[in-house]
Design a protein around this motif. Structure first.
Motif, mmCIF file in Angstrom:
data_model
loop_
_atom_site.group_PDB
_atom_site.id
_atom_site.type_symbol
_atom_site.label_atom_id
_atom_site.label_comp_id
_atom_site.label_asym_id
_atom_site.label_seq_id
_atom_site.Cartn_x
_atom_site.Cartn_y
_atom_site.Cartn_z
ATOM 1 N N PHE A 40 7.571 7.388 -4.646
ATOM 2 C CA PHE A 40 6.498 7.635 -3.681
ATOM 3 C C PHE A 40 7.196 8.077 -2.408
ATOM 4 O O PHE A 40 7.786 7.260 -1.685
ATOM 5 C CB PHE A 40 5.697 6.358 -3.470
ATOM 6 C CG PHE A 40 4.319 6.576 -2.918
ATOM 7 C CD1 PHE A 40 3.657 7.779 -3.055
ATOM 8 C CD2 PHE A 40 3.649 5.551 -2.256
ATOM 9 C CE1 PHE A 40 2.383 7.972 -2.562
ATOM 10 C CE2 PHE A 40 2.374 5.722 -1.762
ATOM 11 C CZ PHE A 40 1.739 6.940 -1.916
ATOM 12 N N VAL A 70 7.745 1.277 -8.572
ATOM 13 C CA VAL A 70 7.618 2.426 -7.668
ATOM 14 C C VAL A 70 8.599 2.280 -6.517
ATOM 15 O O VAL A 70 8.589 1.276 -5.793
ATOM 16 C CB VAL A 70 6.182 2.557 -7.130
ATOM 17 C CG1 VAL A 70 6.067 3.760 -6.196
ATOM 18 C CG2 VAL A 70 5.183 2.670 -8.278
ATOM 19 N N VAL A 72 9.712 3.502 -2.901
ATOM 20 C CA VAL A 72 9.132 4.158 -1.722
ATOM 21 C C VAL A 72 10.273 4.741 -0.894
ATOM 22 O O VAL A 72 11.234 4.029 -0.562
ATOM 23 C CB VAL A 72 8.298 3.174 -0.886
ATOM 24 C CG1 VAL A 72 7.705 3.874 0.334
ATOM 25 C CG2 VAL A 72 7.193 2.567 -1.744
ATOM 26 N N PHE A 97 3.770 11.777 -5.090
ATOM 27 C CA PHE A 97 4.083 10.767 -6.099
ATOM 28 C C PHE A 97 4.755 11.496 -7.257
ATOM 29 O O PHE A 97 4.193 12.437 -7.819
ATOM 30 C CB PHE A 97 2.824 10.044 -6.580
ATOM 31 C CG PHE A 97 3.124 8.892 -7.504
ATOM 32 C CD1 PHE A 97 3.301 7.619 -6.990
ATOM 33 C CD2 PHE A 97 3.236 9.092 -8.873
ATOM 34 C CE1 PHE A 97 3.601 6.558 -7.833
ATOM 35 C CE2 PHE A 97 3.533 8.037 -9.721
ATOM 36 C CZ PHE A 97 3.714 6.763 -9.198
ATOM 37 N N TYR A 106 -0.559 13.286 -2.410
ATOM 38 C CA TYR A 106 -1.573 12.351 -1.924
ATOM 39 C C TYR A 106 -2.337 13.006 -0.778
ATOM 40 O O TYR A 106 -1.738 13.488 0.192
ATOM 41 C CB TYR A 106 -0.918 11.056 -1.454
ATOM 42 C CG TYR A 106 -1.883 10.071 -0.845
ATOM 43 C CD1 TYR A 106 -2.678 9.269 -1.645
ATOM 44 C CD2 TYR A 106 -2.007 9.952 0.541
ATOM 45 C CE1 TYR A 106 -3.574 8.369 -1.093
ATOM 46 C CE2 TYR A 106 -2.902 9.051 1.099
ATOM 47 C CZ TYR A 106 -3.676 8.266 0.276
ATOM 48 O OH TYR A 106 -4.568 7.368 0.829
ATOM 49 N N TYR A 118 -3.285 3.662 -4.472
ATOM 50 C CA TYR A 118 -2.979 4.946 -5.104
ATOM 51 C C TYR A 118 -1.671 4.863 -5.896
ATOM 52 O O TYR A 118 -1.600 5.285 -7.059
ATOM 53 C CB TYR A 118 -2.889 6.027 -4.032
ATOM 54 C CG TYR A 118 -2.284 7.325 -4.502
ATOM 55 C CD1 TYR A 118 -3.060 8.279 -5.141
ATOM 56 C CD2 TYR A 118 -0.934 7.596 -4.295
ATOM 57 C CE1 TYR A 118 -2.501 9.481 -5.566
ATOM 58 C CE2 TYR A 118 -0.370 8.789 -4.724
ATOM 59 C CZ TYR A 118 -1.154 9.725 -5.355
ATOM 60 O OH TYR A 118 -0.594 10.899 -5.781
ATOM 61 N N ALA A 119 -0.634 4.316 -5.276
ATOM 62 C CA ALA A 119 0.665 4.232 -5.950
ATOM 63 C C ALA A 119 0.597 3.340 -7.185
ATOM 64 O O ALA A 119 1.171 3.664 -8.239
ATOM 65 C CB ALA A 119 1.724 3.711 -4.978
ATOM 66 N N SER A 123 1.116 4.633 -11.118
ATOM 67 C CA SER A 123 2.242 4.079 -11.884
ATOM 68 C C SER A 123 1.822 3.594 -13.264
ATOM 69 O O SER A 123 2.668 3.321 -14.113
ATOM 70 C CB SER A 123 2.885 2.932 -11.109
ATOM 71 O OG SER A 123 2.004 1.817 -11.015
#
Length: 425
Positions: A40, A70, A72, A97, A106, A118-119, A123
């Motif tokens: 992300f 995920v 970041v 993503f 996004y 969202y993440a 995933s």
């Protein structure tokens, strides 16, 4: 062993510029590992004010997703231009993503909760399978809106459901379950069914026999239905989601209020907003197929649609297919629930007064209104800077015009001079 550990730390820090936060700072080496795992990533520029304002939010997102698969991260596109070019970054900040070869931008609101949801959604598989009945209660509590497939996971309807689940995964949740799992929660009309659950009620996709005989027709119909049903009954409308709401091809009913910096509204505005929401809950079964309701905390966005200065609270209805809009004749504050219901019925029956549209006169006036509004906002925000921005070009233009006019006058005087000498001689 210590030597190997030291080499690993050096190698890791060359891929990432590790900071004290949970956000990984990427370099050009990221291109070698971008398809490994899930990422992300925020692409930013240090001079971008929007990027700087988003920094604390992005740190919170990284902290919340720290123990998930995920990762970041962020990339300074002014330093690592190869990464920016590879991902075709054209604006800052851009949030992507990445999952293997899959890449999605996004486009939602840049708030912590929306970014995290969202993440987490991206995933997971596009369609998640539910095998226990108590999971349905969890879904109802955790998701304001989700879609479900009930029945055997085979056939044309299942195929179309999976295709649209992958398409709309960035926007909503999709699940598959059996009749046994759902029987105590939702009454299913058919052996195989697709539903959307929102605001404590399930709405089913109507499967007609002719749809099952035409794959393209089923694909288009199901896609339009999912797109029109993926919002709750009364979401907050912002610049980030208004275009998606317009894509529903419904009447967009907007309650206009004015939030302060603490996202608070006056009691009068709250009472009006609650009254409209009460109408939605009372008539949602008959209204939701034609109307998409929402509320807007920014009068400026509503003014842009109406091309006028609206008082708050106000009621604005936008026809998403024609760009026409409707405004009640009465003061919205004085309107009763019955009056608002009558106003909506008049719109649906095409009996209400129509404003706006896509004609050239409207487009010209909209351009004028936007320019005037922008100039007024600039003046109120910083009158000195606005005066310099517009005053200097006007000043130079005035000097040029003055010089041209004066040059013509001087030339005329020079031409008249010989004639005067001749007369004197």
């Amino acid at each position: 062993m210590k030597f190997i550990t030291g080499l690993y730390i050096i190698f890791f820090t060359r891929i990432f510029n590790v900071s004290s936060s949970r956000v990984l700072e990427l370099s050009d080496r990221f291109l070698e590992f971008s398809k490994d795992g899930m990422w992300f990533v925020k692409f930013y520029a240090p001079w971008c004010s929007h990027c700087r304002r988003m920094e604390p939010t992005w740190a919170h997102v990284a902290q919340a997703l720290y123990n998930t698969p995920v990762k970041v991260a962020k990339v300074d596109c002014t330093r690592f231009t190869a990464v920016a070019s590879h991902f075709h970054i054209r604006a800052y900040p851009t949030i992507l993503f990445l999952k293997g070869s899959f890449q999605h931008e996004y486009t939602g609101d840049r708030v912590k909760e929306d970014l995290i949801n969202y993440a987490m959604r991206m995933s997971q598989p596009a369609v998640q399978r539910i095998s226990r009945g108590n999971s349905i209660e969890y879904l109802k509590e955790s998701h304001p809106v989700f879609f479900g497939f009930i029945g055997k996971q085979e056939g044309l309807l299942w195929e179309m459901f999976t295709i649209h689940a992958e398409k709309y995964q960035p926007h909503s949740w999709f699940y598959a379950m059996t009749h046994e799992v759902i029987k105590h929660e939702i009454k299913v009309p058919n052996e195989t069914a697709i539903f959307v659950y929102k605001d404590n009620e399930a709405f089913f996709f109507e499967v007609k026999d002719e749809l099952l005989e035409d794959k393209n027709m089923l694909n288009n119909t199901l896609g339009k239905w999912i797109n029109s049903e993926r919002f709750g009954f009364f979401p907050k409308i912002t610049r980030a989601n208004i275009n998606s709401l317009i894509d529903t091809e419904k009447y967009i009913v907007i309650v206009v209020v004015a939030e302060n910096k603490l996202e608070e509204i006056s009691q009068t505005e709250r009472d009006f907003k609650d009254m409209v929401e009460g109408i939605i809950m009372k008539r949602k079964n008959e209204l939701h197929s034609h109307f998409q309701f929402g509320w807007m905390g920014s009068p400026e966005l509503a003014n842009s649609i109406a091309m006028s200065e609206l008082t708050v609270p106000h009621l604005l209805v936008l026809n998403s297919t024609t760009s026409h809009h409707h405004i009640p004749d009465d003061d919205p504050v004085l309107m009763t629930p019955e009056a608002i219901s009558l106003f909506l019925d008049q719109i649906h029956n095409q009996q209400a007064t129509v404003y706006g549209g896509n004609g050239w006169p409207v487009k010209l006036y909209r351009g004028f209104f936007e320019a005037r509004t922008t100039l007024a906002n600039m003046w109120h925000g910083n009158p000195v800077l606005t005066a310099l921005i517009f005053g200097l070009p006007l000043g130079f233009l005035s000097l040029i015009c003055y010089s041209v006019c004066c040059a013509d006058i001087l030339d005329a005087e020079d031409e008249d001079t010989p004639e005067l000498h001749e007369k004197r001689d």
